[in-house]
Design an enzyme around this catalytic site. Structure first.
Site, PDB file in Angstrom:
ATOM      1  N   ARG A   1       5.552   3.146   7.328  1.00 49.49           N
ATOM      2  CA  ARG A   1       5.031   3.145   8.690  1.00 49.49           C
ATOM      3  C   ARG A   1       3.691   3.885   8.761  1.00 49.49           C
ATOM      4  O   ARG A   1       2.769   3.475   9.460  1.00 49.49           O
ATOM      5  CB  ARG A   1       6.043   3.807   9.638  1.00 49.49           C
ATOM      6  CG  ARG A   1       7.148   2.871  10.113  1.00 49.49           C
ATOM      7  CD  ARG A   1       8.310   3.640  10.714  1.00 49.49           C
ATOM      8  NE  ARG A   1       9.223   4.095   9.675  1.00 49.49           N
ATOM      9  CZ  ARG A   1      10.031   5.140   9.814  1.00 49.49           C
ATOM     10  NH1 ARG A   1      10.021   5.848  10.921  1.00 49.49           N
ATOM     11  NH2 ARG A   1      10.842   5.484   8.839  1.00 49.49           N
TER      12      ARG A   1
ATOM     13  N   SER B   1       1.672  -5.604  14.098  1.00 54.48           N
ATOM     14  CA  SER B   1       2.656  -5.294  15.131  1.00 54.48           C
ATOM     15  C   SER B   1       2.333  -3.959  15.798  1.00 54.48           C
ATOM     16  O   SER B   1       2.439  -3.817  17.024  1.00 54.48           O
ATOM     17  CB  SER B   1       4.062  -5.240  14.506  1.00 54.48           C
ATOM     18  OG  SER B   1       5.016  -4.781  15.442  1.00 54.48           O
TER      19      SER B   1
ATOM     20  N   GLN C   1       8.055  10.842  -3.785  1.00 59.32           N
ATOM     21  CA  GLN C   1       8.761   9.851  -2.971  1.00 59.32           C
ATOM     22  C   GLN C   1       9.258   8.728  -3.883  1.00 59.32           C
ATOM     23  O   GLN C   1       8.525   8.270  -4.764  1.00 59.32           O
ATOM     24  CB  GLN C   1       7.792   9.339  -1.900  1.00 59.32           C
ATOM     25  CG  GLN C   1       7.720   7.831  -1.708  1.00 59.32           C
ATOM     26  CD  GLN C   1       8.705   7.342  -0.682  1.00 59.32           C
ATOM     27  OE1 GLN C   1       9.884   7.613  -0.817  1.00 59.32           O
ATOM     28  NE2 GLN C   1       8.250   6.653   0.325  1.00 59.32           N
TER      29      GLN C   1
ATOM     30  N   GLU D   1       6.977   6.594   5.028  1.00 64.35           N
ATOM     31  CA  GLU D   1       5.645   6.422   4.436  1.00 64.35           C
ATOM     32  C   GLU D   1       5.102   5.018   4.696  1.00 64.35           C
ATOM     33  O   GLU D   1       3.901   4.840   4.893  1.00 64.35           O
ATOM     34  CB  GLU D   1       5.673   6.687   2.928  1.00 64.35           C
ATOM     35  CG  GLU D   1       4.295   6.564   2.290  1.00 64.35           C
ATOM     36  CD  GLU D   1       4.253   6.945   0.825  1.00 64.35           C
ATOM     37  OE1 GLU D   1       3.253   6.589   0.163  1.00 64.35           O
ATOM     38  OE2 GLU D   1       5.205   7.573   0.328  1.00 64.35           O
TER      39      GLU D   1
END
Length: 313
Positions: free
Chosen positions: A109, A82, A66, A107
């Protein structure tokens, strides 16, 4: 915990119980053989494609290649807070890989969801080749401005080296012009210590591009340290680099003839000064040409000098 989403069916009917629980040996038979632990048959895998599903975090893993390597802990904490209140609002984009789901995009999240203590997250399952996965991950991060300058440059380099993409193709994929891609990749020529300063946001990409004109790596690093210590802006750095890289002027060798001429012209200046009663300078262009400057300090003195010159016959 995030609220379950789907098409109204039970998740087990879509995934099979193995994908949503801790791995267990399936008792189903296929051609008189037991399926591997935690596996999902081809029909079930095809049924997942393009649908939004809830999957246990334990069955989701990030891609090893990534583009994004650095995650801001403070921002992750804010996102996790949140998620505790509202859940994961945007599903992760994943691809089935054996018994797990590999993250293509999302990723950050996923990490925040783990931090928030969520047990499952929404995902959308797609099928991509390696190049497409790299492109999607890069595009998402670039569009969100999630990558630091070095991560972004390395992602572009990976697309060029592994998938033989041209800079024009990359520019079209990420909606940037070719010059932006070129300037980004040039940052990889910086000293590794300076690159780390970019990663840590201690200096900007503009600072980095200005430092590229300095070939010596140690000099680059020293200038980068100076940027941080003195809070220099990009224009300041450009001036410093220009002064540092400017070639020194060659000193003209003074010959005996030059010394003799200097004495002669100094003598002539002194003689004219005594005649004019003011400062006189002889500026030589070469051996045969030059300019005589006669100074005056008042209108009356100018009148006197003019009358003196007119009297010469």
């Amino acid at each position: 915990m995030a609220k379950k989403t789907g098409l109204g069916k039970g998740l087990g009917a879509i995934f099979g119980d193995e994908a949503l629980k801790e791995p267990e040996r399936s008792e189903k038979k296929a051609d008189s053989k037991k399926e591997p632990k935690g596996s999902i048959n081809n029909k079930e895998e095809k049924g997942e494609q393009g649908k939004e599903l809830m999957v246990k975090i334990a069955f989701i893993e990030p891609r090893k290649d990534q583009p994004r390597k650095d995650f801001n802990e403070e921002q992750l904490g804010e996102l996790a807070d949140s998620m505790k209140n509202y859940g994961v609002l945007q599903p992760l984009l994943v691809q089935k890989k054996g018994d797990i789901y590999e993250i293509i995009a999302g990723e950050r999240r996923w990490r925040a969801a783990k931090l928030a203590g969520l047990k499952e997250v929404p995902v959308v399952v797609r099928e991509y080749n390696e190049q497409q996965k790299t492109e999607i991950a890069l595009i998402e991060n670039v569009q969100r401005a999630d990558l630091n300058p070095i991560e972004e440059a390395m992602a572009y380099q990976q697309l060029m080296e592994e998938f033989h993409m041209k800079q024009e193709d990359i520019a079209a994929r990420v909606s940037k012009n070719r010059t932006t891609i070129t300037n980004s990749m040039r940052l990889l020529k910086l000293d590794k210590r300076v690159q780390q300063m970019l990663v840590e946001n201690k200096i900007t990409s503009g600072h980095g591009r200005a430092l590229l004109a300095v070939e010596d790596k140690d000099a680059q690093y020293q200038l980068a340290e100076k940027i941080i210590q003195e809070g220099l802006n990009v224009r300041d750095v450009e001036k410093l680099v220009k002064a540092l890289t400017k070639p020194p002027k060659e000193k003209k060798e003074i010959t005996r003839e030059d010394e003799s001429l200097k004495v002669i012209f100094q003598n002539l200046e002194d003689r004219m000064k005594s005649i004019m009663g003011t400062k006189v300078s002889i500026n030589r262009k070469d051996k045969n040409k030059g300019r005589i400057e006669i100074e005056y300090y008042s209108p009356a003195e100018l009148e006197r000098i003019v009358e003196l010159i007119e009297s010469i016959k």
